[in-house]
Design an enzyme around this catalytic site. Structure first.
Site, PDB file in Angstrom:
ATOM      1  N   ALA A  55      29.072  -3.992 -13.828  1.00  0.00           N
ATOM      2  CA  ALA A  55      30.523  -3.602 -13.632  1.00  0.00           C
ATOM      3  C   ALA A  55      31.243  -4.914 -12.885  1.00  0.00           C
ATOM      4  CB  ALA A  55      31.017  -2.341 -13.062  1.00  0.00           C
ATOM      5  N   ASP A 229      30.233   2.445 -13.377  1.00  0.00           N
ATOM      6  CA  ASP A 229      31.369   1.609 -14.081  1.00  0.00           C
ATOM      7  C   ASP A 229      32.684   2.034 -13.865  1.00  0.00           C
ATOM      8  OD1 ASP A 229      28.267   1.407 -15.298  1.00  0.00           O
ATOM      9  OD2 ASP A 229      29.680  -0.227 -15.971  1.00  0.00           O
TER      10      ASP A 229
HETATM   11  O1  MRU Z   1      25.589  -1.948 -19.892  1.00  0.00           O
HETATM   12  P1  MRU Z   1      25.661  -2.586 -18.308  1.00  0.00           P
HETATM   13  O2  MRU Z   1      24.165  -3.320 -17.900  1.00  0.00           O
HETATM   14  O3  MRU Z   1      26.557  -3.537 -18.054  1.00  0.00           O
HETATM   15  O4  MRU Z   1      25.307  -1.307 -17.292  1.00  0.00           O
HETATM   16  C1  MRU Z   1      25.490  -1.489 -15.838  1.00  0.00           C
HETATM   17  C2  MRU Z   1      25.540  -0.355 -15.353  1.00  0.00           C
HETATM   18  O5  MRU Z   1      25.651   0.708 -15.666  1.00  0.00           O
HETATM   19  C3  MRU Z   1      25.471  -0.520 -13.762  1.00  0.00           C
HETATM   20  O6  MRU Z   1      24.938   0.800 -13.192  1.00  0.00           O
HETATM   21  C4  MRU Z   1      27.074  -0.509 -13.135  1.00  0.00           C
HETATM   22  O7  MRU Z   1      27.843  -1.359 -14.034  1.00  0.00           O
HETATM   23  C5  MRU Z   1      27.147  -0.814 -11.833  1.00  0.00           C
HETATM   24  S1  MRU Z   1      26.338  -2.461 -11.446  1.00  0.00           S
HETATM   25  C6  MRU Z   1      26.700  -2.750  -9.709  1.00  0.00           C
END
Ligand code: MRU
Length: 338
Positions: A55, A229
């Site tokens: 995110a 997110d």
């Molecule tokens: O699909 P992604 O890899 O972008 O998903 C990422 C996540 O779900 C993380 O846990 C979230 O973005 C937090 S990252 C600090």
């Protein structure tokens, strides 16, 4: 070398003399290759295709996408719209673009936009360091922890959110055992979190996602620590698919559940988790492993890549502003305003 430098060696989003360099997360850990983005469209495509993911990192990359658009003199509203549409769930993307839009509305030039993107990136790194201290302080020495997906330097400006707490907790001698779920189907845990932890010399064990409840039952972990997110106004938290079932299992086994995210992930305009759009990706991501088709031709699949953990399964929410125990609508309003 301080312990912080020792456990914080990775940067994945780098502004380099008029181009945005992204460490290509589709290829890690087999290859450490970089992709150069020269336009906002390049950045939007990189976000959609998961060259950059996590995110905070996609928000930072999008801010630099606006800098590229401004330098090229292209329509900034169109660039914002294109970047905004790249992925729907992580609110950091919209938050960073709103911040850039406010600077544009104030009549700033490309140099001022560059300053703003740099500030967004620097603030994220500072927030992660602060959350690392706050989260680690909650963990009794000798603990085992389970994390999910990748929330580290690759997913942020650096250091990480949940992985930042793990970095800080390990450095302080509070965390003795780290387990990472592999995170099907894109394997952020197996491919990215294990790479980060090995590289920063933090011992960790990979588990199949389906081993989480068994791990908790065995008493190996006292905390599940995850990122987010989007956190709704009542504390409901969207994060990588599989987080919700970890939270349910954690409550059943008396394992504490910690969400770690910067305040840029809090979306007070979204009332509850039900109002969060969950990204659905190509079912094809479930049909193959390492590029090899493993599912019979003609099969169908459903591929939501995030889920929502209800706020009453969350023991603590850590942001750079502080720690909120058992978050609910009242506590969220008190911490983050209306
Ligand atoms: O699909 P992604 O890899 O972008 O998903 C990422 C996540 O779900 C993380 O846990 C979230 O973005 C937090 S990252 C600090």
């Amino acid at each position: 070398m301080s312990s912080l430098e020792h456990h914080d060696t990775i940067r994945a989003v780098v502004w380099n003399d008029g181009a945005l360099r992204l460490l290509d997360q589709r290829r890690l850990p087999l290859s450490e290759s970089w992709l150069d983005c020269h336009s906002a469209n390049d950045v939007a495509t990189a976000i959609r295709d998961l060259v950059v993911r996590g995110a905070p990192a996609i928000g930072i990359a999008a801010a630099w996408g606006i800098v590229l658009a401004a330098r090229q003199g292209v329509d900034l509203d169109a660039a914002i719209a294109r970047l905004r549409a790249a992925r729907p769930t992580a609110v950091n993307l919209m938050w960073a673009l709103d911040r850039m839009r406010a600077r544009i509305a104030a009549g700033t030039d490309a140099a001022a936009l560059e300053h703003e993107a740099r500030a967004i990136q620097a603030e994220d790194l500072a927030a992660n360091r602060r959350m690392g201290e706050l989260g680690a302080a909650l963990i009794a020495p000798g603990a085992g922890v389970l994390t999910h997906c990748n929330t580290g330097s690759l997913a942020t400006a650096g250091y990480g959110t949940a992985l930042g707490v793990i970095r800080a907790g390990f450095a302080a001698g509070r965390i003795a055992r780290v387990y990472a779920g592999e995170t099907r189907p894109w394997l952020q845990g197996a491919r990215l979190t294990m790479w980060e932890l090995l590289r920063d010399r933090i011992p960790a064990k990979l588990i199949a996602d389906s081993a989480a409840s068994h791990l908790m039952k065995a008493g190996a972990v006292q905390w599940a620590i995850v990122g987010a997110d989007r956190i709704a106004a009542n504390g409901d938290t969207a994060n990588k698919i599989g987080t919700y079932q970890i939270a349910i299992a954690a409550r059943h086994h008396g394992v504490k559940f910690m969400v770690v995210a910067p305040s840029s992930t809090v979306d007070m305009r979204t009332a509850t988790g039900r109002d969060i759009e969950i990204e659905l990706r190509d079912p094809g991501e479930l049909f193959a492993l390492g590029g090899q088709r493993i599912v019979a031709a003609g099969a169908q699949a459903w591929n939501p890549v995030f889920d929502v953990t209800p706020h009453d399964l969350i023991d603590v929410l850590v942001t750079e502003r502080g720690v909120v125990g058992n978050p609910d609508a009242d506590k969220m309003r008190a911490e983050f305003g209306a």
